[in-house]
Scaffold this motif. Structure first.
Motif, PDB file in Angstrom:
ATOM      1  N   SER A  95       0.711   3.773  -2.891  1.00 55.99           N
ATOM      2  CA  SER A  95       0.697   5.279  -2.406  1.00 55.99           C
ATOM      3  C   SER A  95       1.188   6.317  -2.829  1.00 55.99           C
ATOM      4  O   SER A  95       0.634   7.119  -3.699  1.00 55.99           O
ATOM      5  CB  SER A  95       0.258   5.424  -0.987  1.00 55.99           C
ATOM      6  N   GLN A 120       0.349   9.447  -6.134  1.00 50.55           N
ATOM      7  CA  GLN A 120       0.754  10.700  -5.520  1.00 50.55           C
ATOM      8  C   GLN A 120       2.266  11.639  -6.473  1.00 50.55           C
ATOM      9  O   GLN A 120       1.856  12.852  -6.822  1.00 50.55           O
ATOM     10  CB  GLN A 120       1.634  10.686  -4.390  1.00 50.55           C
ATOM     11  N   ASP A 138       0.586  -1.349   0.332  1.00 51.49           N
ATOM     12  CA  ASP A 138      -0.062   0.053  -0.055  1.00 51.49           C
ATOM     13  C   ASP A 138       0.930   1.067   0.212  1.00 51.49           C
ATOM     14  O   ASP A 138       0.919   2.429  -0.711  1.00 51.49           O
ATOM     15  CB  ASP A 138      -1.234   0.204   1.069  1.00 51.49           C
TER      16      ASP A 138
END
Length: 333
Positions: free
Chosen positions: A328, A332, A324
């Motif tokens: 993530s 971003q 994760d």
């Protein structure tokens, strides 16, 4: 503190980059393991035994040995503390490392403060022999790991030769429990270590160099060589860069690689058309890798960072990766 004041580069766990350190630790582990298996015993003169029993320095040197073998890398809890300490002032270094030493010494300290705690410990018995055998197996596993690390520094032919010599020496110790034999074994191995360390050109052969690029050939991820100067160019082209700095001696790096980065979904992301997977290898001393880590106040690995159009200055990931966290950061960027 002295190394930092002198401007000398250093890092956490870098002793595992040294072939000399590995060559010295290997026979020590062999002797410890065989001693735990009751295969030999070196009896010191009685006056020395009495002196050691009175001296607290024995525990001090045991502690040093424990630290040397126990800290090849810094994740997940040690990294933040060590990075903060080594990037800080002298008193901060002293404070953090005193805290680490206190934690390692805590079992001894508790029994020293409350001697009655000894009463709750198991009574001597056959379990002690079994426990020694378990410890011996753990030492032998550590020995196998150090031998595997050694093959990075020398040619495959010499690595096989070292293992063959070790097998012969271990058998000699195993079959002959005399102290004289153990001393001969130790001297023989140290002589071999001397040759390997002082005349490495004799064994350069097919040892792996070039910042670990050859080792990356079998990876499921299409890693590029560590070239941090190219990262701004890739970002300017709209690409995302995932940087991984690793080493063979870093157990947590191996966990990150096999448990997260090698997962099919993560590998597919890192092999994407718009993603550059870049890897630096710190298995052996590398000034460029060391300087890059120091730039971000890091003195230990694992080290993972993500760059992209939305993260031009990069985002540092935690030492212990999760899928994760990687997904993530890539989103971003």
């Amino acid at each position: 503190i002295g190394l930092k004041a002198a401007g000398v580069g250093f890092g956490w766990g870098v002793q595992f980059q040294s072939s000399l350190f590995l060559l010295v630790m290997i026979p020590v582990l062999i002797l410890f393991a065989l001693n735990l298996l009751d295969k030999f015993d070196i009896q010191l003169p009685q006056f020395m035994m009495n002196q050691m029993a009175k001296s607290q320095q024995v525990h001090f040197y045991q502690g040093i040995f424990a630290v040397l073998l126990a800290t090849p890398c810094s994740a997940p809890f040690l990294g933040t503390a060590v990075a903060f300490a080594l990037a800080g002032s002298s008193w901060q270094i002293m404070m953090i490392f005193t805290g680490l030493a206190f934690g390692l010494a805590l079992p001894y300290l508790l029994i020293a403060m409350w001697p009655n705690m000894v009463n709750i410990m198991p009574k001597p018995g056959m379990w002690m022999v079994r426990f020694r055998q378990v410890l011996a197996v753990m030492l032998l596993l550590t020995l196998a790991w150090l031998l595997w690390l050694l093959q990075v520094h020398v040619s495959m032919a010499l690595w096989i030769a070292v293992i063959a010599v070790l097998i012969v020496l271990v058998l000699a110790l195993y079959l002959s429990p005399s102290s004289k034999t153990s001393v001969i074994v130790l001297v023989s191995y140290l002589a071999l270590s001397h040759v390997v360390f002082w005349y490495p050109q004799l064994f350069a052969g097919d040892a792996i160099t070039d910042n670990g690029v050859n080792k990356q050939a079998d990876s499921v991820i299409q890693w590029q060589a560590f070239e941090p100067t190219k990262i701004p160019e890739y970002v300017a082209e709209g690409k995302t860069v995932f940087l991984d700095i690793t080493a063979d001696w870093c157990i947590t790096c191996v966990v990150n690689e096999r448990g997260v980065l090698a997962r099919q979904d993560i590998a597919a992301l890192l092999n994407g058309d718009n993603v550059i997977a870049m890897r630096g290898d710190w298995t052996q001393p590398d000034g460029e890798v060391e300087a890059y880590l120091k730039r971000y106040g890091r003195y230990a690995i694992p080290f993972n960072q993500v760059f992209g159009p939305a993260l031009p200055n990069g985002k540092l990931l935690p030492e212990l990766l999760t899928k994760d966290a990687v997904k993530s950061a890539l989103r971003q960027a």
